[in-house]
Design an enzyme around this catalytic site. Structure first.
Site, short mmCIF file in Angstrom:
data_model
loop_
_atom_site.label_atom_id
_atom_site.label_comp_id
_atom_site.label_asym_id
_atom_site.label_seq_id
_atom_site.Cartn_x
_atom_site.Cartn_y
_atom_site.Cartn_z
N LYS A 66 0.84 -1.20 0.00
CA LYS A 66 0.00 0.00 0.00
C LYS A 66 0.87 1.25 0.00
CE LYS A 66 -3.97 1.83 2.65
NZ LYS A 66 -4.89 1.54 3.78
N SER A 97 -9.76 1.54 2.81
CA SER A 97 -8.92 2.36 1.97
C SER A 97 -7.85 1.58 1.21
CB SER A 97 -8.23 3.42 2.83
OG SER A 97 -7.40 2.79 3.81
N SER A 101 -10.08 -1.04 6.84
CA SER A 101 -9.52 -0.88 5.50
C SER A 101 -8.85 -2.10 4.89
CB SER A 101 -8.53 0.27 5.48
OG SER A 101 -9.24 1.48 5.51
N1 GLN Z 1 -13.10 3.93 6.44
C1 GLN Z 1 -12.47 4.17 7.69
C2 GLN Z 1 -11.98 5.60 7.74
O1 GLN Z 1 -12.14 6.27 6.79
C3 GLN Z 1 -11.37 3.21 7.91
C4 GLN Z 1 -10.13 3.54 7.20
C5 GLN Z 1 -8.97 2.63 7.49
O2 GLN Z 1 -9.13 1.55 8.07
N2 GLN Z 1 -7.80 3.08 7.13
O3 GLN Z 1 -11.45 6.06 8.69
#
Ligand code: GLN
Length: 483
Positions: A78, A153, A177
């Site tokens: 990532k 994400s 995510s």
């Molecule tokens: N969707 C969640 C957020 O926007 C989780 C994101 C993540 O796990 N990095 O914070």
């Protein structure tokens, strides 16, 4: 079956028997990227030359008789995880051109294990999102339907594995995510216990919640990757001083007598009917395999989302204060410090700005007790909920997400709608457990559905083995998108 359709463990066997080479695998993955990534947009950048050099080195190690779980295997990481000399941008314009002068702990681990890193995968800016639409560079598509999101994400990492552009990949999971994109893309994604994997060299979003996770097409593939990157590291003070078990060896497929908890609060009126049916059928399957199914309560479930978004944004507002254009990334040009800072920080995307404002507000004097302080108290109650549940059961089973992959653009205008995608995943990050998503069916539009399995602190072997038993008894994970 072509090389890129195979699983990590299948090509690993071929590597070991001399049927293929790491260079051949890497070339196959790079040509797959050439063929389909114009449509999917998983990678923000590939590192072809470096990858081929690493593959050659891996082949030499294999020729010398070495063998380790990830030796010679092409993977993606990532774009939040630093790789020495490779542009790492966190999906943000504020880090455009930033080339870290060192490797993250997990990058070091992968390199030492002889894995081949083929590129950096797309992410919502700083990991803030559930769809990968908040990347400043590109929107990744779901390989099952290019008009839909892959989840987020870590959407780039999930889409890459689902479409044969990596055999495994790394993501980060602050609120879901890793699990959500795994569920949307029909692959396995595990978010281990907080502290299981060192975050040294990983760009921080919300430090009390962030953890690195792994993706694979099968449970064993995700387990192999996890075993390689897990471990203690003195440079991350939150990393646990506990030996790393052999996660692959834990996969016996025997779950007789396992107690599986089903939280009433996670099956609510109005949830997607296909998701509910698939998850209930998966739970029946666990019972067929010898598990005991027990209804449990997670009473704080309704408060998890608000608690998470207060804590995550508060921590983000503090973590993101460091992007001033002096130490990292490009600098806006202004007449004085204030103007320079403003021009630099204008490079943040709208969602990141939303969160910095929300977090700054929640932390500001006068509001601290009402928002951040209260969220910390609610977090303690959520942790207690899980502690009580794990006195009764070994594993908790729920849907990973309330819906399947939605259309690109459907939720970008309403942040709350987007935040609701995380309703089943964020509690785990607030608590101290581990969780994963494993494929468990398809909806009316042929979009994948994921089963979430959560375990107590450091129970990775248990949840992986439960998922493995389920996977061996079903065919969902064998379905591939027709790209
Ligand atoms: N969707 C969640 C957020 O926007 C989780 C994101 C993540 O796990 N990095 O914070």
């Amino acid at each position: 079956m072509s090389l890129t359709e195979k699983t990590l463990t299948q090509v690993r066997d071929q590597l070991r028997s001399g049927d293929t080479t790491s260079v051949a695998l890497t070339e196959a993955i790079l040509s797959r990227i050439d063929a389909v990534d114009g449509d999917v947009k998983s990678y923000v950048r590939t590192t072809d030359e470096l990858a081929l050099e690493q593959a050659k080195a891996a082949d030499e190690r294999i020729a010398r008789g070495e063998s380790s779980p990830m030796l010679g295997i092409p993977v993606g990481i990532k774009d939040l995880i630093c790789a020495d000399g490779v542009e790492t941008t966190a999906g943000s314009k504020i880090l455009e051109g930033f080339k870290p002068p060192y490797n993250a702990f997990v990058t070091e681990k992968l390199k030492a294990a002889g894995a081949v890193i083929v590129g950096m995968t797309n992410t919502d800016e700083f990991g803030m999102g559930s769809s990968t639409e908040h990347s400043a560079y590109q929107t990744t598509s779901n390989p099952w339907d290019l008009t839909r999101v892959p989840g987020g994400s870590s959407g780039g990492s999930a889409a890459a594995v689902a479409s044969g552009m990596a055999y495994a990949s790394l993501g980060t999971d602050t609120g879901g995510s890793v699990r959500t994109p795994a569920s949307f893309c029909n692959i396995v994604g595990i978010r281990p216990t907080y502290g299981r994997v060192s975050r040294w060299g990983v760009i921080a979003y919300a430090s009390s919640l962030d953890q690195i996770g792994t993706f694979g097409r099968t449970v064993q593939d995700a387990a192999a990757m996890l075993g390689t990157v897990a471990g203690h590291d003195p440079r991350d003070s939150t990393s646990l001083q506990r030996p790393v078990p052999d996660y692959e060896a834990a996969l016996t497929g025997d779950i007789k007598g396992l107690k599986v908890g089903i939280p009433k609060q996670y099956f609510i009126d109005g949830m997607d009917a296909d998701t509910e049916a698939a998850v209930r059928a998966a739970i029946d399957k666990l019972a067929d395999l010898g598990a005991e199914i027990i209804e449990i309560d997670l009473n704080m479930a309704d408060y998890a989302l608000a608690t998470y978004y207060l804590i995550a944004t508060s921590e983000a507002s503090s973590n993101l204060a460091r992007y001033d254009g002096v130490r990292y990334g490009p600098r806006g040009s202004g007449r004085d410090v204030t103007e320079t800072t403003m021009k630099t920080r204008a490079k943040f995307g709208d969602e990141v700005k939303n969160r910095i404002m929300l977090g700054t507000f929640a932390l500001s004097s006068g509001y601290y007790d009402a928002y951040y302080g209260k969220a910390l108290k609610a977090r303690t109650l959520i942790i207690r909920d899980f502690e009580k549940a794990f006195e009764q059961v070994d594993v908790i089973a729920t849907p990973t997400a309330p819906d399947t992959a939605f259309k690109i653009g459907d939720k970008t205008t309403d942040p709350l709608e987007m935040y609701l995608s995380d309703i089943y995943t964020v509690s785990l990050n607030l608590s101290a457990g581990c969780g994963l998503s494993v494929p468990c069916g398809f909806d009316r539009d042929n979009m994948p559905i994921g089963l979430q399995l959560m375990g107590n602190t450091l129970q990775e072997e248990l949840i992986l083995n439960t998922a493995f038993a389920y996977e061996q008894a079903t065919d969902w994970h064998k379905q591939r998108p027709s790209l």
